[in-house]
Design a protein around this motif. Structure first.
Motif, PDB file in Angstrom:
ATOM      1  N   ALA A  37      -2.579  16.425 -25.697  1.00  0.00           N
ATOM      2  CA  ALA A  37      -2.603  15.086 -25.122  1.00  0.00           C
ATOM      3  C   ALA A  37      -1.475  14.913 -24.109  1.00  0.00           C
ATOM      4  CB  ALA A  37      -2.491  14.038 -26.235  1.00  0.00           C
ATOM      5  N   HIS A  38      -0.306  15.401 -24.434  1.00  0.00           N
ATOM      6  CA  HIS A  38       0.860  15.281 -23.561  1.00  0.00           C
ATOM      7  C   HIS A  38       0.669  16.073 -22.275  1.00  0.00           C
ATOM      8  CE1 HIS A  38       5.224  15.874 -22.483  1.00  0.00           C
ATOM      9  NE2 HIS A  38       5.142  14.554 -22.601  1.00  0.00           N
ATOM     10  N   GLU A  39       0.056  17.232 -22.365  1.00  0.00           N
ATOM     11  CA  GLU A  39      -0.208  18.029 -21.167  1.00  0.00           C
ATOM     12  C   GLU A  39      -1.121  17.269 -20.205  1.00  0.00           C
ATOM     13  OE1 GLU A  39      -1.630  21.835 -22.545  1.00  0.00           O
ATOM     14  OE2 GLU A  39       0.359  22.401 -23.270  1.00  0.00           O
ATOM     15  N   ILE A  40      -2.090  16.561 -20.742  1.00  0.00           N
ATOM     16  CA  ILE A  40      -2.966  15.747 -19.899  1.00  0.00           C
ATOM     17  C   ILE A  40      -2.157  14.629 -19.250  1.00  0.00           C
ATOM     18  CG2 ILE A  40      -4.902  14.108 -19.916  1.00  0.00           C
ATOM     19  CD1 ILE A  40      -6.170  15.954 -22.108  1.00  0.00           C
ATOM     20  N   ALA A  41      -1.311  13.968 -20.025  1.00  0.00           N
ATOM     21  CA  ALA A  41      -0.488  12.878 -19.481  1.00  0.00           C
ATOM     22  C   ALA A  41       0.392  13.381 -18.346  1.00  0.00           C
ATOM     23  CB  ALA A  41       0.357  12.253 -20.587  1.00  0.00           C
ATOM     24  N   GLN A  42       0.951  14.553 -18.490  1.00  0.00           N
ATOM     25  CA  GLN A  42       1.841  15.114 -17.473  1.00  0.00           C
ATOM     26  C   GLN A  42       1.093  15.601 -16.236  1.00  0.00           C
ATOM     27  OE1 GLN A  42       3.868  18.047 -19.997  1.00  0.00           O
ATOM     28  NE2 GLN A  42       5.762  16.966 -19.528  1.00  0.00           N
ATOM     29  N   SER A  43      -0.198  15.828 -16.359  1.00  0.00           N
ATOM     30  CA  SER A  43      -0.954  16.442 -15.263  1.00  0.00           C
ATOM     31  C   SER A  43      -1.078  15.550 -14.031  1.00  0.00           C
ATOM     32  CB  SER A  43      -2.347  16.866 -15.742  1.00  0.00           C
ATOM     33  OG  SER A  43      -3.189  15.739 -15.946  1.00  0.00           O
ATOM     34  N   ARG A  44      -0.927  14.240 -14.210  1.00  0.00           N
ATOM     35  CA  ARG A  44      -1.053  13.322 -13.070  1.00  0.00           C
ATOM     36  C   ARG A  44       0.007  12.232 -13.137  1.00  0.00           C
ATOM     37  NH1 ARG A  44      -6.959  11.503 -12.010  1.00  0.00           N
ATOM     38  NH2 ARG A  44      -5.909  10.615 -10.213  1.00  0.00           N
ATOM     39  N   GLU A  45       1.256  12.664 -13.362  1.00  0.00           N
ATOM     40  CA  GLU A  45       2.362  11.708 -13.385  1.00  0.00           C
ATOM     41  C   GLU A  45       2.365  10.924 -12.086  1.00  0.00           C
ATOM     42  OE1 GLU A  45       6.046  13.720 -14.160  1.00  0.00           O
ATOM     43  OE2 GLU A  45       5.430  14.289 -16.172  1.00  0.00           O
ATOM     44  N   GLY A  46       2.688   9.647 -12.200  1.00  0.00           N
ATOM     45  CA  GLY A  46       2.688   8.775 -11.036  1.00  0.00           C
ATOM     46  C   GLY A  46       1.387   7.999 -10.895  1.00  0.00           C
ATOM     47  N   THR A  47       0.404   8.328 -11.720  1.00  0.00           N
ATOM     48  CA  THR A  47      -0.850   7.593 -11.772  1.00  0.00           C
ATOM     49  C   THR A  47      -0.735   6.635 -12.950  1.00  0.00           C
ATOM     50  OG1 THR A  47      -2.018   9.532 -10.934  1.00  0.00           O
ATOM     51  CG2 THR A  47      -3.355   7.823 -11.982  1.00  0.00           C
ATOM     52  N   ARG A  48      -1.005   5.353 -12.707  1.00  0.00           N
ATOM     53  CA  ARG A  48      -0.726   4.323 -13.717  1.00  0.00           C
ATOM     54  C   ARG A  48      -1.308   4.645 -15.090  1.00  0.00           C
ATOM     55  NH1 ARG A  48      -2.330  -0.554 -16.014  1.00  0.00           N
ATOM     56  NH2 ARG A  48      -0.631  -2.025 -16.204  1.00  0.00           N
ATOM     57  N   ASP A  49      -2.594   5.003 -15.174  1.00  0.00           N
ATOM     58  CA  ASP A  49      -3.200   5.262 -16.478  1.00  0.00           C
ATOM     59  C   ASP A  49      -2.543   6.446 -17.175  1.00  0.00           C
ATOM     60  OD1 ASP A  49      -4.900   3.114 -16.177  1.00  0.00           O
ATOM     61  OD2 ASP A  49      -6.660   4.324 -15.713  1.00  0.00           O
ATOM     62  N   TYR A  50      -2.216   7.484 -16.420  1.00  0.00           N
ATOM     63  CA  TYR A  50      -1.579   8.651 -17.013  1.00  0.00           C
ATOM     64  C   TYR A  50      -0.158   8.323 -17.459  1.00  0.00           C
ATOM     65  CZ  TYR A  50      -5.493  11.594 -15.674  1.00  0.00           C
ATOM     66  OH  TYR A  50      -6.740  12.155 -15.570  1.00  0.00           O
ATOM     67  N   ASP A  51       0.544   7.492 -16.691  1.00  0.00           N
ATOM     68  CA  ASP A  51       1.883   7.077 -17.096  1.00  0.00           C
ATOM     69  C   ASP A  51       1.833   6.210 -18.351  1.00  0.00           C
ATOM     70  OD1 ASP A  51       2.869   8.507 -14.959  1.00  0.00           O
ATOM     71  OD2 ASP A  51       3.371   6.739 -13.749  1.00  0.00           O
ATOM     72  N   LEU A  52       0.821   5.355 -18.458  1.00  0.00           N
ATOM     73  CA  LEU A  52       0.665   4.535 -19.659  1.00  0.00           C
ATOM     74  C   LEU A  52       0.334   5.409 -20.868  1.00  0.00           C
ATOM     75  CD1 LEU A  52       0.744   1.665 -20.741  1.00  0.00           C
ATOM     76  CD2 LEU A  52      -1.658   1.432 -20.086  1.00  0.00           C
ATOM     77  N   LEU A  53      -0.531   6.384 -20.673  1.00  0.00           N
ATOM     78  CA  LEU A  53      -0.819   7.358 -21.724  1.00  0.00           C
ATOM     79  C   LEU A  53       0.456   8.087 -22.132  1.00  0.00           C
ATOM     80  CD1 LEU A  53      -2.713   9.208 -23.437  1.00  0.00           C
ATOM     81  CD2 LEU A  53      -3.020  10.571 -21.348  1.00  0.00           C
ATOM     82  N   HIS A  54       1.232   8.498 -21.150  1.00  0.00           N
ATOM     83  CA  HIS A  54       2.491   9.207 -21.403  1.00  0.00           C
ATOM     84  C   HIS A  54       3.432   8.339 -22.239  1.00  0.00           C
ATOM     85  CE1 HIS A  54       5.089  12.446 -19.208  1.00  0.00           C
ATOM     86  NE2 HIS A  54       5.305  12.449 -20.506  1.00  0.00           N
ATOM     87  N   ALA A  55       3.510   7.060 -21.891  1.00  0.00           N
ATOM     88  CA  ALA A  55       4.356   6.124 -22.649  1.00  0.00           C
ATOM     89  C   ALA A  55       3.910   6.041 -24.099  1.00  0.00           C
ATOM     90  CB  ALA A  55       4.300   4.746 -21.994  1.00  0.00           C
ATOM     91  N   TYR A  56       2.608   5.843 -24.291  1.00  0.00           N
ATOM     92  CA  TYR A  56       2.066   5.761 -25.654  1.00  0.00           C
ATOM     93  C   TYR A  56       2.406   7.029 -26.447  1.00  0.00           C
ATOM     94  CZ  TYR A  56      -1.283   6.526 -29.350  1.00  0.00           C
ATOM     95  OH  TYR A  56      -1.842   6.857 -30.565  1.00  0.00           O
TER      96      TYR A  56
END
Length: 95
Positions: A37-56
């Motif tokens: 899950a974290h690898e997916i979040a990191q794959s598009r850092e700077g994109t709002r949904d991915y950053d929100l996923l990263h936060a969660y």
């Protein structure tokens, strides 16, 4: 796909093919694969949904400092709800 169908898919060996990458990350998280899950979040850092996923995900990890950093990057604040409630809200938002 409905929320209930997605929850039922958690019993399958892989996430449903028709869901977005951020929803697939939540599928991995629910199945105990935080790293995938974290690898997916990191794959598009700077994109709002991915950053929100990263936060969660950092909230799941217990790293509130890092979670707050990613919530700010996503233009959000850490929600005042349980992790389960946040997971459900994110799934419903992105389905």
């Amino acid at each position: 796909m409905t929320y209930d169908q997605f929850v039922a898919s958690l019993e399958q060996p892989t996430p449903p093919a028709q869901v977005s990458e951020v929803v697939a990350a939540l599928w991995h998280d629910a199945n105990g694969d935080w790293t995938a899950a974290h690898e997916i979040a990191q794959s598009r850092e700077g994109t709002r949904d991915y950053d929100l996923l990263h936060a969660y995900l950092h909230r799941v990890e217990g790293d509130t400092w890092n979670a707050n950093y990613w919530y700010r990057r996503a233009g959000a604040t850490m929600p005042d709800k349980t992790l389960k409630e946040e997971w459900e809200a994110l799934v419903k938002r992105w389905l």
